[in-house]
Design a protein around this motif. Sequence first.
Motif, PDB file in Angstrom:
ATOM      1  N   ILE A   1     -11.506  10.741  -2.109  1.00 38.79           N
ATOM      2  CA  ILE A   1     -11.647   9.664  -1.640  1.00 38.79           C
ATOM      3  C   ILE A   1     -12.991   9.227  -1.297  1.00 38.79           C
ATOM      4  O   ILE A   1     -13.533   8.057  -1.253  1.00 38.79           O
ATOM      5  CB  ILE A   1     -11.087   9.790  -0.256  1.00 38.79           C
ATOM      6  CG1 ILE A   1     -10.452   8.401   0.492  1.00 38.79           C
ATOM      7  CG2 ILE A   1     -11.859  10.861   0.776  1.00 38.79           C
ATOM      8  CD1 ILE A   1      -9.425   7.709   0.525  1.00 38.79           C
TER       9      ILE A   1
ATOM     10  N   LEU B   1     -11.096  11.063   8.131  1.00 34.19           N
ATOM     11  CA  LEU B   1     -10.477  10.924   6.536  1.00 34.19           C
ATOM     12  C   LEU B   1      -9.677  12.646   7.830  1.00 34.19           C
ATOM     13  O   LEU B   1      -7.670  12.167   7.186  1.00 34.19           O
ATOM     14  CB  LEU B   1     -10.736  11.061   6.176  1.00 34.19           C
ATOM     15  CG  LEU B   1     -10.799   9.300   5.963  1.00 34.19           C
ATOM     16  CD1 LEU B   1     -11.397   8.307   4.649  1.00 34.19           C
ATOM     17  CD2 LEU B   1      -9.618   8.327   6.928  1.00 34.19           C
TER      18      LEU B   1
ATOM     19  N   ILE C   1      -6.319  13.274   4.449  1.00 33.32           N
ATOM     20  CA  ILE C   1      -6.729  12.153   3.201  1.00 33.32           C
ATOM     21  C   ILE C   1      -7.620  12.665   2.723  1.00 33.32           C
ATOM     22  O   ILE C   1      -8.758  12.198   3.044  1.00 33.32           O
ATOM     23  CB  ILE C   1      -6.551  10.265   4.490  1.00 33.32           C
ATOM     24  CG1 ILE C   1      -5.200  10.337   4.573  1.00 33.32           C
ATOM     25  CG2 ILE C   1      -7.172   9.861   2.643  1.00 33.32           C
ATOM     26  CD1 ILE C   1      -5.723   8.379   5.370  1.00 33.32           C
TER      27      ILE C   1
ATOM     28  N   ASP D   1      -3.562  10.153  -1.415  1.00 33.97           N
ATOM     29  CA  ASP D   1      -3.163  10.557   0.229  1.00 33.97           C
ATOM     30  C   ASP D   1      -3.350   8.857   0.953  1.00 33.97           C
ATOM     31  O   ASP D   1      -2.702   8.424   1.535  1.00 33.97           O
ATOM     32  CB  ASP D   1      -4.197  10.477   0.305  1.00 33.97           C
ATOM     33  CG  ASP D   1      -3.506  11.892  -0.119  1.00 33.97           C
ATOM     34  OD1 ASP D   1      -3.356  12.998  -0.816  1.00 33.97           O
ATOM     35  OD2 ASP D   1      -5.275  13.499  -0.293  1.00 33.97           O
ATOM     36  N   ALA D   2      -4.047   7.855   0.546  1.00 36.10           N
ATOM     37  CA  ALA D   2      -4.394   6.730   1.773  1.00 36.10           C
ATOM     38  C   ALA D   2      -3.435   6.331   1.143  1.00 36.10           C
ATOM     39  O   ALA D   2      -2.957   5.348   2.825  1.00 36.10           O
ATOM     40  CB  ALA D   2      -5.430   6.233   1.428  1.00 36.10           C
TER      41      ALA D   2
ATOM     42  N   TRP E   1      -4.082   1.449   8.677  1.00 43.15           N
ATOM     43  CA  TRP E   1      -5.639   1.833   8.593  1.00 43.15           C
ATOM     44  C   TRP E   1      -6.036   0.443   9.668  1.00 43.15           C
ATOM     45  O   TRP E   1      -7.470   0.576   9.849  1.00 43.15           O
ATOM     46  CB  TRP E   1      -5.588   1.124   7.233  1.00 43.15           C
ATOM     47  CG  TRP E   1      -5.051   2.124   6.264  1.00 43.15           C
ATOM     48  CD1 TRP E   1      -3.929   2.513   5.574  1.00 43.15           C
ATOM     49  CD2 TRP E   1      -6.140   3.511   6.326  1.00 43.15           C
ATOM     50  NE1 TRP E   1      -3.787   3.986   4.924  1.00 43.15           N
ATOM     51  CE2 TRP E   1      -5.392   3.920   5.236  1.00 43.15           C
ATOM     52  CE3 TRP E   1      -7.645   3.746   6.637  1.00 43.15           C
ATOM     53  CZ2 TRP E   1      -5.743   5.274   4.784  1.00 43.15           C
ATOM     54  CZ3 TRP E   1      -8.206   5.222   6.132  1.00 43.15           C
ATOM     55  CH2 TRP E   1      -7.115   5.944   5.638  1.00 43.15           C
TER      56      TRP E   1
END
Length: 400
Positions: free
Chosen positions: A190, A204, A209, A214-215, A223
């Motif tokens: 990320i 995160l 994440i 993963d996000a 979000w």
Amino acid sequence: MPLQTPSNIFLPTHSALILHVDMDAFFASVEQLDFPELRGKPVIVGGSERGVVSACSYEARRYGVHSAMPMFKAKRLCPHGVFVPGRMRRYGEASRDVMAVLERFSPLVEQASVDEAYLDVSGQERIFGPPEQLGTALKLAVLEATGLRCSVGMAPVKFLAKIASDQDKPDGLFIIRPDQVQAFLSELPISKIPGVGPRAVEKLAVFRIRTAGDAQRFSEEFWRQRFGKWGEQLFDRARGIDPRRVVREYEAKSEGAENTFAEDTDDREELKRWLLDQAERVGRRLRRDNHKGRTVTLKLKYNDFKSITRARTLGEATNATRVIFETAASLLESEELVRKVRLIGVSVSNFSNGPCQLPLFQAPKARVDETLDRTLDAIRDKFGQNAMVRGRIFDFRRKS
């Protein structure tokens, strides 16, 4: 050293193709190009010992040196390095040569900085062949024209192209094709997504994440509620969405200059002399690029590294050295210097739209400013920056 071939090629399913060119260790590479005795040596480009590293060669990076590192730390890590002050005019010249080469490959070139650019090469395969052939041809053309190497990333959208250009540095070519975007993102840390810094990575990690994949496990609503607009954009990036197009012309939004001192100072007269020197540099660049701005900003960094900015918006846009200096000096006079100053700078922003045209009737002072500035610009263009120096900063500039 031969050019590398792509290490990762994905099969195409989409017509959009964005290319990101990133010059390898640009400033240091230019120094090694111009001075062959520096080749193979750890070259570190930057200012004084109190400044920071602007760039460094890959030989220097092996010792842990990197850009934005304090110069004293770089000297500690690599005491045998070759430290050079930098030649921005020469780097600008090399940058223009690189951009001229890129224009051969696409009519849509967006210069992102002095050493990187985006190209929209969609459809250019008919002229230059498949992406890997196009990318290799571009790298070779840059090398032949400038003697400098670059890394190239290719992808369906801008942010992925930028990430791809960093995958195989130096002298790399990495291509992400549309039908493999999701596979690439599923393993992408990320932190590699632009805009995700160390603090964001920590936040995160609370939600486990660690990759773009993963996000994608969380909803868009999650979000939006947790992170607002930044979260919405990150969620888009994690899914490979980037609506930004390659824009041909890069319009500067501000022009500025700053200096870090060899010794901290609270001498206001010395600070004003620095401001006058900076106002001349900023004004000259504004006039060269046909810009005028309404907002003048003063920047100060104290010896405890705390930075402040003070701005004033003028009634009319300007590129006059005197106006820039007097406005910045007035902002300085209004500021109580709570401790000694490490850095000072001035910038002009809030540009007026359209070309700078002179009014039919100018105030006498404005006419004098314009005549003096244009005369000094012409002399310096012909005979060099130090051919004509204002008396107030003559001795000062010789020392600096």
